[in-house]
Design an enzyme around this catalytic site. Structure first.
Site, PDB file in Angstrom:
ATOM      1  N   HIS A  43       0.862  -1.187   0.000  1.00  0.00           N
ATOM      2  CA  HIS A  43       0.000   0.000   0.000  1.00  0.00           C
ATOM      3  C   HIS A  43       0.898   1.236   0.000  1.00  0.00           C
ATOM      4  CE1 HIS A  43      -3.918   1.965   1.658  1.00  0.00           C
ATOM      5  NE2 HIS A  43      -3.184   2.860   1.016  1.00  0.00           N
ATOM      6  N   GLU A  72      -2.635  -1.582  -3.142  1.00  0.00           N
ATOM      7  CA  GLU A  72      -3.699  -0.785  -2.554  1.00  0.00           C
ATOM      8  C   GLU A  72      -3.323   0.691  -2.608  1.00  0.00           C
ATOM      9  OE1 GLU A  72      -4.990  -3.998   0.917  1.00  0.00           O
ATOM     10  OE2 GLU A  72      -3.891  -2.179   1.456  1.00  0.00           O
ATOM     11  N   HIS A 200      -7.994  -6.250   7.155  1.00  0.00           N
ATOM     12  CA  HIS A 200      -7.711  -5.257   8.184  1.00  0.00           C
ATOM     13  C   HIS A 200      -7.930  -5.870   9.565  1.00  0.00           C
ATOM     14  CE1 HIS A 200      -6.473  -1.076   8.753  1.00  0.00           C
ATOM     15  NE2 HIS A 200      -6.975  -1.256   9.966  1.00  0.00           N
TER      16      HIS A 200
END
Length: 247
Positions: A43, A72, A200
């Site tokens: 990310h 991401e 997450h």
């Protein structure tokens, strides 16, 4: 079987805290692949506080033809310094999947998803751009999200469920209500024609319960807990433990 994509951001955080090249994100990637993971996630952010564009490029060459590559990021975050923007970075490295996340510099970590009923027209051109590159497009959403048919119509192929609220409820001792909300959201997304990912704060403690509640779960992206557990158990052993849970 649900694909395990290991998020390598925390390896980069540790490296950046000291400078230099250790721990090596490439060595960590190879270790996870050798242990059997099906994908790797990064990310990159404009402030480059963990994974950098250079890391993204290094991993692209290392992973190609071996496992899936998931990048991401916020497609609306402007280019800054060495960060070229998410679309340009994906155009350059051509990941398997791009996961669109509405995060900003002020967030320590991602903490909410897109609202597909409000953001659909804003997302439409960027989804088209990623599809033109050849990326599978996934959008980060919250439990209870709506607008899945519209998302499919603009080219979105998957959603990723933001599972932070489930993980907190599980830790607090009663995740039944959160689990039901996620299961309902996943079911509605699948009925609309979208595949479902999740990520997450998933961990070895809570992953099995979550997976059991979400039939057809396509992918989980796990980084923070997995890397933390690996400090005690070893990276290869931890990846294999997650794979056993998913199996």
């Amino acid at each position: 079987m649900t694909l395990l994509s290991v998020n390598l951001n925390k390896i980069a955080v540790l490296r950046n805290s000291r400078g230099g090249d250790e721990p090596s994100i490439a060595t960590a990637a190879n270790t996870c692949i050798d242990a059997g993971c099906g994908g790797l996630t990064v990310h990159p952010r404009p402030d480059m506080r963990h994974v950098t564009p250079a890391d993204v490029r290094t991993l692209a060459g290392l992973l190609r033809g071996r496992v899936e590559y998931n990048i991401e990021g916020n497609p609306f975050a402007a280019a800054r310094g060495a960060y070229p923007g998410l679309i340009e970075l994906c155009r350059e490295v051509k990941p398997t999947q791009v996961t669109l996340v509405p995060d900003g510099d002020g967030q320590i970590t991602s903490d909410h998803g897109f609202d597909l009923t409000k953001d659909i027209e804003t997302l439409k051109p960027v989804v088209a751009a990623f599809r033109e590159i050849g990326c599978r497009v996934s959008v980060f959403v919250d439990a209870g999200a709506q607008g899945f048919a519209d998302a499919l119509a603009i080219g979105v192929q998957r959603i990723e469920l933001y599972t932070g609220p489930y993980a907190k409820a599980f830790h607090d001792g009663d995740a039944r209500a959160e689990l039901a909300a996620f299961a309902d959201t996943a079911r509605r997304a699948q009925q609309a024609g979208l595949a479902v990912n999740a990520g997450h704060d998933l961990s070895q403690a809570n992953l099995g319960t979550f997976k059991s509640a979400i039939p057809g779960l396509a992918e989980v992206s796990i980084g923070h807990a997995l890397i933390g557990e690996a400090l005690y158990q070893g990276l290869s052993s931890t990846v294999r433990s997650y794979l056993r849970i998913l199996a």
